[in-house]
Each structure stands twice: as structure tokens, then as C-alpha cells.
Design a protein around this motif. Structure first.
Motif, PDB file in Angstrom:
ATOM      1  N   LEU A  62      22.650 -32.957  14.918  1.00  0.00           N
ATOM      2  CA  LEU A  62      23.287 -33.960  15.771  1.00  0.00           C
ATOM      3  C   LEU A  62      22.325 -34.404  16.870  1.00  0.00           C
ATOM      4  O   LEU A  62      22.221 -35.592  17.193  1.00  0.00           O
ATOM      5  N   ALA A  63      21.604 -33.428  17.419  1.00  0.00           N
ATOM      6  CA  ALA A  63      20.639 -33.747  18.472  1.00  0.00           C
ATOM      7  C   ALA A  63      19.556 -34.674  17.927  1.00  0.00           C
ATOM      8  O   ALA A  63      19.164 -35.635  18.587  1.00  0.00           O
ATOM      9  N   ALA A  64      19.103 -34.384  16.715  1.00  0.00           N
ATOM     10  CA  ALA A  64      18.070 -35.244  16.126  1.00  0.00           C
ATOM     11  C   ALA A  64      18.603 -36.655  15.934  1.00  0.00           C
ATOM     12  O   ALA A  64      17.899 -37.639  16.160  1.00  0.00           O
ATOM     13  N   ARG A  65      19.875 -36.741  15.548  1.00  0.00           N
ATOM     14  CA  ARG A  65      20.442 -38.081  15.387  1.00  0.00           C
ATOM     15  C   ARG A  65      20.584 -38.787  16.721  1.00  0.00           C
ATOM     16  O   ARG A  65      20.386 -40.000  16.813  1.00  0.00           O
ATOM     17  N   ILE A 124      18.635 -38.508  19.092  1.00  0.00           N
ATOM     18  CA  ILE A 124      17.295 -38.959  19.450  1.00  0.00           C
ATOM     19  C   ILE A 124      16.958 -40.241  18.699  1.00  0.00           C
ATOM     20  O   ILE A 124      16.180 -41.056  19.159  1.00  0.00           O
ATOM     21  N   GLY A 125      17.576 -40.425  17.533  1.00  0.00           N
ATOM     22  CA  GLY A 125      17.286 -41.610  16.741  1.00  0.00           C
ATOM     23  C   GLY A 125      16.374 -41.304  15.564  1.00  0.00           C
ATOM     24  O   GLY A 125      15.757 -42.207  15.008  1.00  0.00           O
ATOM     25  N   THR A 126      16.276 -40.035  15.184  1.00  0.00           N
ATOM     26  CA  THR A 126      15.472 -39.675  14.020  1.00  0.00           C
ATOM     27  C   THR A 126      16.133 -40.224  12.760  1.00  0.00           C
ATOM     28  O   THR A 126      17.317 -40.006  12.553  1.00  0.00           O
ATOM     29  N   PRO A 127      15.382 -40.941  11.928  1.00  0.00           N
ATOM     30  CA  PRO A 127      15.982 -41.460  10.704  1.00  0.00           C
ATOM     31  C   PRO A 127      16.325 -40.330   9.725  1.00  0.00           C
ATOM     32  O   PRO A 127      15.732 -39.258   9.784  1.00  0.00           O
ATOM     33  N   ARG A 130      13.627 -38.296   7.881  1.00  0.00           N
ATOM     34  CA  ARG A 130      12.886 -37.313   8.679  1.00  0.00           C
ATOM     35  C   ARG A 130      13.776 -36.174   9.141  1.00  0.00           C
ATOM     36  O   ARG A 130      13.297 -35.060   9.339  1.00  0.00           O
ATOM     37  N   ARG A 155      12.438 -32.586   8.360  1.00  0.00           N
ATOM     38  CA  ARG A 155      12.082 -31.770   9.509  1.00  0.00           C
ATOM     39  C   ARG A 155      13.118 -30.698   9.807  1.00  0.00           C
ATOM     40  O   ARG A 155      12.769 -29.601  10.222  1.00  0.00           O
ATOM     41  N   HIS A 156      14.385 -31.037   9.600  1.00  0.00           N
ATOM     42  CA  HIS A 156      15.419 -30.094  10.034  1.00  0.00           C
ATOM     43  C   HIS A 156      16.159 -29.429   8.882  1.00  0.00           C
ATOM     44  O   HIS A 156      16.553 -28.279   8.985  1.00  0.00           O
ATOM     45  N   PRO A 171      13.341 -27.189   5.910  1.00  0.00           N
ATOM     46  CA  PRO A 171      12.825 -25.878   6.319  1.00  0.00           C
ATOM     47  C   PRO A 171      13.924 -24.828   6.421  1.00  0.00           C
ATOM     48  O   PRO A 171      13.673 -23.648   6.227  1.00  0.00           O
ATOM     49  N   ARG A 202      18.338 -45.803  21.586  1.00  0.00           N
ATOM     50  CA  ARG A 202      18.534 -44.364  21.765  1.00  0.00           C
ATOM     51  C   ARG A 202      17.851 -43.774  22.991  1.00  0.00           C
ATOM     52  O   ARG A 202      18.426 -42.913  23.650  1.00  0.00           O
ATOM     53  N   GLN A 238      21.024 -40.106  26.125  1.00  0.00           N
ATOM     54  CA  GLN A 238      20.722 -38.840  25.481  1.00  0.00           C
ATOM     55  C   GLN A 238      21.872 -37.881  25.698  1.00  0.00           C
ATOM     56  O   GLN A 238      22.811 -38.174  26.420  1.00  0.00           O
ATOM     57  N   PHE A 247      23.745 -30.535  24.673  1.00  0.00           N
ATOM     58  CA  PHE A 247      24.806 -29.989  23.839  1.00  0.00           C
ATOM     59  C   PHE A 247      25.383 -28.702  24.398  1.00  0.00           C
ATOM     60  O   PHE A 247      24.799 -28.061  25.266  1.00  0.00           O
ATOM     61  N   ASN A 271      16.564 -26.281  16.624  1.00  0.00           N
ATOM     62  CA  ASN A 271      16.182 -25.890  15.268  1.00  0.00           C
ATOM     63  C   ASN A 271      15.400 -24.573  15.306  1.00  0.00           C
ATOM     64  O   ASN A 271      14.342 -24.508  15.920  1.00  0.00           O
ATOM     65  N   ARG A 288      13.496 -23.154  13.404  1.00  0.00           N
ATOM     66  CA  ARG A 288      12.175 -23.128  12.777  1.00  0.00           C
ATOM     67  C   ARG A 288      11.163 -24.023  13.466  1.00  0.00           C
ATOM     68  O   ARG A 288      10.104 -24.301  12.913  1.00  0.00           O
ATOM     69  N   GLU A 343       9.944 -33.880  19.872  1.00  0.00           N
ATOM     70  CA  GLU A 343      10.515 -34.688  18.783  1.00  0.00           C
ATOM     71  C   GLU A 343      10.875 -36.101  19.221  1.00  0.00           C
ATOM     72  O   GLU A 343      10.553 -37.059  18.518  1.00  0.00           O
ATOM     73  N   GLU A 367       9.304 -39.690  17.717  1.00  0.00           N
ATOM     74  CA  GLU A 367      10.114 -40.739  17.116  1.00  0.00           C
ATOM     75  C   GLU A 367       9.946 -42.090  17.810  1.00  0.00           C
ATOM     76  O   GLU A 367      10.073 -43.130  17.192  1.00  0.00           O
ATOM     77  N   HIS A 368       9.688 -42.051  19.121  1.00  0.00           N
ATOM     78  CA  HIS A 368       9.754 -43.314  19.854  1.00  0.00           C
ATOM     79  C   HIS A 368       8.465 -43.744  20.527  1.00  0.00           C
ATOM     80  O   HIS A 368       8.409 -44.793  21.139  1.00  0.00           O
TER      81      HIS A 368
END
Lengths: 306, 352
Positions: A199-202, A204-207, A210, A214-215, A218, B96, B100, B103, B111, B113, B122, B126-127
Motif C-alpha cells: 500500500l505504501a508503494a502504491r 508513492i506512485g510505484t507502478p 515495479r 520490487r515488493h 522477493p 503523488r 503521502q 501507516f 518491506n 527484504r 523508493e 520513482e519520481h
């Protein structure tokens, strides 16, 4: 400050992985064992220069050569046609290891792809999982036989009999054994994609692609590795079944599975002819399993620190 | 802080977030969980809006719908001049960085890993098109800002304590210089001693960087500490939206009264006289909310009109919005049910 942390970064994540892997005794032993097996099948034939398909032309001599017990001339004895077992084990191992590895890679690739797509994209889920069910419900052996029967000559015509058969067997085994991996991976992905870091990656706007690379990937590594290690064993066995049924490699072409089946008829008189290929297959599977275990631990940062 | 920032940064109008329920053999849609059902509020630039309510009332869903982590069913969410709820995917991606999120569970939001540097970096990957050196420099800068030792950059999340992990999450949220941060119960999973640290860090950052927060929490005393205005949610709707001091001194909505009566007092003398309003029954299912006021099944001051007509969120005093027939009637001097006391209090903002 920056200088102080620089060396730690320069060591790279792979150095840490290797350091942890080396601490796993079983995995290290397995790695050495698999290395020995690989040396046996790939370097061995360069030293032990008997043709694995050599049959004595003279019939009377050939009959004397049959089913010999181990001796200096033939350390593992000879088979029912007087061929040297040691040479056949070496050549057979090449095919078996190659088939096992490549078929496993094909199966894992398909299984992981299907599993990740089904787990991640809700729209695809139903379709892909029904496809998986379809493959699971198919009687695999007849399907394999039909595939071999239909395509063997066509592919052999293009790529030559050896490479053609190899490719076909590998693909056929891969295409029919990815379903377990797909199911396990899908389950993991379903759980993972609800985790907050996705959710955090989303946010951020990560497509999506990726996020997956990335998440998601792994973090599904452990079930994939387990499926992979088991897959090698299954692929070696399936190949031997195909060869046994006459639709794998040509009959005079040794593989571990084929040697095993050839020896079964004489198991009472010369059990070693079954024991050697069986042992080789078991050791391969066992060592791959241990390596997978060690690799999984080494790739997990939570375990690595301890 | 309110005075010098009259312009709302975030304008939410009639936000609805319904999750469909599928049932039966054919997986037909049989209804919807109305997690958020018509929520409207503004957040001024530089302000902290607290969002409180009990578990399952839709607080977190509001936060996530605001950042379009869920696609809202209806309504508009204008953040810094653009309606986030309807932006195209590419425009949304460009948007985006201005918004922000921090959480709730710092364990789950990192993550396992990835190294700390990779996690904080990250958003930069991305940006920005920066090279590795520039990114690392920014990561170090962020780590300094949230009070993490630079030497930790190569470590993994499991090596940190809960408070440190939450700092990592905050650093990640700050990486792109956002204007608006949704804090989704950022302290709920932390020890009390660490909660204060994290809240103070959030306040510091707000002061230094001019951030605007939506602070979602069920910890009423922490909200009192950090928020400028507070919205009280019940079953997917805002019951009361008031300036903090006014709300804590004199809640107007019966639900807000009940909720605030549950906050313990530090002073034993006052604690002894504290009167708790204990609500009867359970929260109705958000899949099937009551016909009139959502709170009518449990409200101690319920009367007939509540069961048939849904109250609208109306401004009853300057800056105070309440959705309750009792209060709006009071204001217009209309019908008042027997037994409902009319609180004749001083005006807002005179509270210690």
C-alpha cells in the motif's frame, strides 16, 4: 560519516548472502556433493573414455560381457548388453541433470508468472486459476505422450534428433508441472498485496510492474525455492518415465531414469544396476533440496542477521 | 496557525466509499458495505485535522480514499487544486509527491527484504531522475530529519525498534517534500513512551516544513495534543467537526459526548466526578445502516424524528459542524424533546 558507512555498502548484499549461506552446514555439504556429481557427469567422461554405447560385435564375446559384477575394468559392472555402467552413468547424468534443471526453470517461470498475475490482478484471477485447474485435471501422462508423439519428429527435423528431443521433453515437462507452484505463489501474493508496504508503494506512485518486481517477488522467494527443488526431482523422474515408455530419448541413449528402468528386470541378480542410478537421482534431489533450504535462509534478511 | 492559512489545502465533498458484497452461487452483487457514506470536510494549509471514532467506523478508509489507494464510489477530493478522485493514472502518479501517508503498523509497512536506504529512497527512485549519490545524500538528510543514525542506512527493518521503524516510515513519507500527509493511526502500534516521541517528531516536522496533516486515531488524548480541529466519525459519517478546544470542553453531538466521556482524567479529584455515558448495544452493520440518523439505535437522547430523517452536517456555531436534529433544532429554536437538556455554555475557545 559517509566514509564510515561506505565500506559496508561496498561489500554488497551478495557478500552477506554468501556469508550466511556458508554458515548453513547442510547447504554447504549439499553444494559440495552437487559439485562432485556435476564433475562426475561433465568431467568424468573425459577421464573414463569408454563409449557408453559400445557393444561387442562378436556375439560370443558379447555374451561373456553381459551382467558382469564390478571389476577393475568395469568398476560398476556391465548391463544386459555388456555396456560399461560407469560410462553410462556419466553420460546419463548429463542428460538427467540438464533435463531436471531446465524443465524446473520452465515450470517455475510459468508457475510464478501465472501465480503472481492471478494473485495480483483480480480480473485475471478467475481465468488463470481455472486454467490451472484445467491443467491439474488433465491426465498428464497421456497428454505428454500425445505431445511427444505429435511433435517429436517435427522438432527433430528442425533442430536435430538430440537437441529436438531434449527441447521437447523439457518443454513438455515444464508445461505440465507448473500448477503447484502457481497455486502456492498465488496464495502468497494474495496475502502480500494486502500488506501495508505494498500500500505504501502504491501511495508513492510505484507502478504495478515495479511493485511486483520490487515488493512481491522477493517476498514469494521461499515457496518458489521449495517448489523449485522439488521440481528438479519430479522432472528427472518424469523424463525417465517418458524414456521408459519409448517416447523420450532414443532407447540406446542413457539417462539415469532409463538406467533405473532397464535395471529393474535384473534387480534380483544384480541389484547394483538399480542402486547406482537410484542413488544418483536421490543424491541430486537431496542436495538440491538442501541448497534451496540454505539459499532461502541466506536470502532472508531476518534470518541472516542471526 | 489557522489565522495565517485561510486557504483550504484539502477539500472533501460528499466522499463515499462502498465496498460491494458478492454472495450466492453466481457471485451476484447483493449489497455494499458503506464504509464511508457522504463525508465532507476541509483541511486548511498547515493545519492538523484529527479524525477520531471507534474501530470500524471508516476512519482509515477515509484516509486511504483521500490518497486514492481505494477508488472512491462518489464524491470529490480536491487536494491543492486538483480532484484526486478523478485524475487519470498518469496525472495521479505525478500528483503523488504532494500527498503521502504514514501507516499504522510500522512492522507491516516496511518491506522486510529492503534496506533502510532502499526503503526511504523508493519515492526518489520513482519520481526523480537523480543519480545514486544525490539520492543517498537526500536519504541521509531525511534520516537526520527524523533522528535516525546515518550508519543504519544499510540495515533491514527487523533490526529496528517499533519507534525507529515508524521514523523510517515518516522519512519515506517526507522524501518528496509533500504538502499533505495522512497519518493513519501512526502511534496505535507503539508503546506509550514512544508515542510521545513520534507525535513530537510529527509536530516538529510540521513546524519546520509547513506540513498539513490528517491525523487518524482513536486515542482521544493524543488527538487533543496534536490536532487543531477534530472530526468525530460514527458509522461512515461525520457526527461532529469542531475546533479542538471547543469539542473537548463541550461536545455537541450525543456520540461525541459519549466518546469524550470515556477519556480518563489525570486529576484524581476530577476523575472521581467524571460521568461516563455508557452506550447500549452494538454498532449497526455498515452494510445495513439504520434508516434515519446512523446513531439512532444507540443514542441516549433519541426521539422519533431521528429514526426517519437523516440529519445533515450543519454549522451550528462559528466553525462547529454537527449532524444531529437535537442540536440543529436548538439552533433554530424549534421543537425540543422532553428531557433533552439544552447546554447553555460559554462560547468556544475559552477552555483551559
Amino acid at each position: 560519516m559517509t566514509d564510515a558507512v561506505a565500506p559496508k555498502r561496498a561489500a554488497g548484499p551478495w557478500a552477506a548472502v554468501w556469508a550466511q549461506f556458508r554458515r548453513h552446514r547442510g547447504a554447504m555439504a549439499a553444494l559440495i556433493l552437487l559439485g562432485l556429481l556435476a564433475a562426475f557427469v561433465f568431467i568424468g567422461p573425459l577421464l573414463w573414455r569408454i563409449d557408453p554405447n559400445f557393444i561387442e560385435k562378436n556375439t560370443a564375446k558379447m555374451f561373456k560381457m553381459r551382467n558382469l559384477a564390478p571389476s577393475l575394468a568395469h568398476p560398476l559392472g556391465t548391463d544386459q548388453l555388456g555396456r560399461d555402467m560407469l560410462a553410462r552413468m556419466m553420460f546419463g547424468g548429463r542428460i538427467s541433470l540438464a533435463v531436471g534443471t531446465v524443465a524446473m526453470l520452465v515450470a517455475i517461470f510459468i508457475g510464478t508468472t501465472v501465480g503472481v498475475l492471478a494473485g495480483y490482478f483480480r480480473r485475471l484471477d478467475n481465468w488463470l486459476m481455472r486454467l490451472t485447474d484445467l491443467f491439474l485435471a488433465l491426465p498428464l501422462l497421456p497428454l505428454l505422450l500425445v505431445m511427444m508423439f505429435l511433435f517429436r519428429d517435427a522438432i527433430a527435423g528442425v533442430l536435430g534428433p538430440r537437441l529436438g528431443t531434449f527441447l521437447l521433453i523439457v518443454l513438455a515437462i515444464g508445461v505440465t508441472s507448473w500448477m503447484q507452484a502457481a497455486r502456492v505463489v498465488r496464495g502468497e501474493v494474495l496475502a502480500l498485496k494486502e500488506r501495508e508496504f505494498v500500500l505504501a508503494a502504491r501511495s508513492i506512485g510505484t507502478p504495478d510492474r515495479r511493485i511486483i518486481l520490487r515488493h512481491i517477488l522477493p517476498n514469494v522467494l521461499s515457496p518458489v525455492l521449495v517448489a523449485a527443488t522439488l521440481g528438479i526431482a519430479a522432472a528427472i523422474i518424469t523424463e525417465s518415465v517418458l524414456s521408459f515408455l519409448g517416447l523420450g530419448f532414443p532407447p540406446d541413449f542413457p539417462t539415469w531414469g532409463r538406467l533405473l528402468y532397464d535395471g529393474i528386470g535384473d534387480i534380483r541378480t544384480s541389484p547394483e544396476r538399480v542402486v547406482w542410478p537410484g542413488l544418483a537421482i536421490s543424491l541430486t534431489v537431496l542436495s538440491v533440496n538442501y541448497i534451496g533450504d540454505g539459499l532461502r535462509d541466506a536470502l532472508d534478511p531476518r534470518i541472516r542477521g542471526r | 496557525m489557522l489565522d495565517d492559512a485561510p486557504q483550504p489545502l484539502v477539500q472533501v465533498r460528499d466522499l463515499k466509499m462502498h465496498f460491494p458484497i458478492y454472495a450466492g452461487l453466481l457471485r451476484r452483487r447483493t449489497g455494499a458495505v458503506k464504509a464511508v457514506d457522504g463525508v465532507s470536510f476541509d483541511i486548511m494549509a498547515g493545519e492538523t485535522l484529527g479524525l477520531v471514532g471507534e474501530s470500524g467506523c471508516g476512519k482509515s478508509t477515509v484516509g486511504r480514499a483521500l490518497l486514492r489507494l481505494y477508488a472512491p464510489t462518489a464524491g470529490t477530493v480536491v487536494i491543492d487544486g486538483e480532484d484526486v478522485a478523478t485524475l487519470s493514472p498518469e496525472a495521479l502518479r505525478k500528483k503523488r509527491p504532494t500527498m503521502q501517508m504514514v501507516f499504522q503498523d510500522p512492522q507491516a509497512s516496511l518491506n522486510p527484504r529492503m534496506t533502510l536506504a532502499a526503503i526511504i529512497g523508493e519515492p526518489l527512485d520513482e519520481h526523480t531522475g537523480w543519480n545514486a549519490e544525490k539520492k543517498l545524500a537526500r536519504v541521509y538528510e531525511l534520516m537526520d530529519q527524523v533522528g535516525l543514525n546515518r550508519a543504519f542506512a544499510g540495515r533491514y527493518p527487523h533490526e529496528f525498534s517499533g519507534g525507529q521503524r515508524q521514523r523510517i516510515g515518516i522519512a519515506r513519507a517526507l522524501a518528496l517534500n509533500p504538502k499533505f500527509i495522512v497519518c493513519d493511526e501512526p502511534i496505535a502500534a507503539l508503546d506509550v513512551s514512544i508515542q510521545a516521541q513520534v507525535v513530537n517528531l510529527l509536530e516538529d516536522l510540521q513546524e519546520r516544513l509547513g506540513l498539513t496533516y490528517l491525523f487518524i486515531s482513536h486515542d482521544l488524548s493524543m488527538v487533543r495534543h496534536i490536532a487543531d480541529r477534530v472530526a468525530v466519525m460514527y458509522l461512515g459519517q461525520i457526527a461532529e467537526l469542531s475546533p479542538r478546544d471547543a469539542l473537548y470542553a463541550r461536545p455537541l453531538h450525543p456520540y461525541a459526548q459519549a466518546l469524550l466521556s470515556a477519556v480518563p482524567e489525570a486529576d484524581p479529584a476530577r476523575e472521581a466526578t467524571r460521568r461516563r455515558i455508557i452506550l447500549q448495544g452494538d454498532v449497526p452493520s455498515p452494510a445495513n445502516p439504520p434508516l434515519g440518523c446512523n446513531f439512532c439505535t444507540r443514542c441516549p437522547k433519541v426521539f422519533d424524528r431521528c429514526r426517519v430523517e437523516e440529519p445533515k452536517l450543519t454549522e451550528v456555531e462559528p466553525g462547529r459542524f454537527v449532524a444531529c436534529h437535537l442540536v440543529t433544532d436548538n439552533m433554530t429554536g424549534g421543537h425540543r424533546p422532553a428531557g433533552a437538556e439544552a447546554p447553555e455554555h460559554k462560547q468556544q475557545g475559552e477552555v483551559t
